[in-house]
Scaffold this active site. Sequence first.
Site: not given
Length: 295
Positions: A98, A54, A121
């Site tokens: 994460q 990412k 997200d």
Amino acid sequence: MTATLIDGNAVAAAIHGEICAEVEELKTKYGIVPGLATVLVGTNPASQFYVRSKQKKCGEVGIRSFGYDLPETATQEEVEGLVRELGANPEVHGILVQLPLPRHLDEKRVLSAVPIEKDVDGFHPVNIGELGMKGREPKFVPCTPAGCIELLDRYNIEIAGKEAVVLGRSNIVGLPVSMLLLKRDATVTICHSRSHDLPGICRRADILIAAVGRPRMVKTDWVKPGAAIIDVGINRVDDPTAKQGYRIVGDVDFEEVKEVAGYLTPVPGGVGPMTIAMLLKNTLTAAKRAAGLIP
Ligand code: NDP
């Protein structure tokens, strides 16, 4: 019939190009550099790999990335404190925690500490709630489900009025992709581990999204001829002929199903590359929104 291959790498590359151009314009016109903060706790190799990918992609499109790697022993207070600090930092437009977090941490509390306007997200309960409500729009849509819809759109596959079947009901993929299909006026059926007659249900689908994590589960006789199949699954199977001794396959038996389906995503190279593309897009949206350029 041989299915048209839905090329996720090509679509993701096109989206990266579009983002790159917009980021450049934001910089030159308004002096804004979109920023994405990644929070990684512990040393899970898969998580480390995803976070690095990412960050690398951010660099490629001109998004600034702020990487925070915390030790496995980080406390709830430390992780939440960092997330709150990033929430208050105006240079950070998106925050990505994460997952999975180490077991001793309360994931729900950590995710709730991400301000909704930086929830790139799309996992904040308010965003998920708005996704499910008629007449409401979430600030952000979770990246993998958004990627599935984007693939359908870029191949001009009609969604409204179609029968869509989603295999899987996870918070990350199955549930949000079902809600997105419903928002786009598909007639949606959601299947899970307690559903009966999966082949029969799947055979009704004009659009079939497979997100179960079971290698090659969807066979030819599950597929309506001409259907569009989006395979989200990423499964490792033993393969002594491969260099690493394994290979990655989807939830769909690609070799069989490509003879029946109208459209089909490969694994790898289908949904996978779309997830990061959608994350970058969400980060750009967050930066534009923070600057008051979009609602
Ligand atoms: P989860 O394990 O969280 O959810 C799996 C879902 O599938 C559950 O709803 C489960 O039902 C259902 N299920 C499991 N086995 C069966 C079965 N035999 N029959 C019917 N339903 C079943 O997985 P995720 O949603 O997180 O991920 C699904 C797949 O997608 C995985 O392979 C994952 O690696 C991949 N993935 C890929 C991404 C990408 O970027 N391409 C991103 C995220 C995930 P129940 O709810 O009843 O348990």
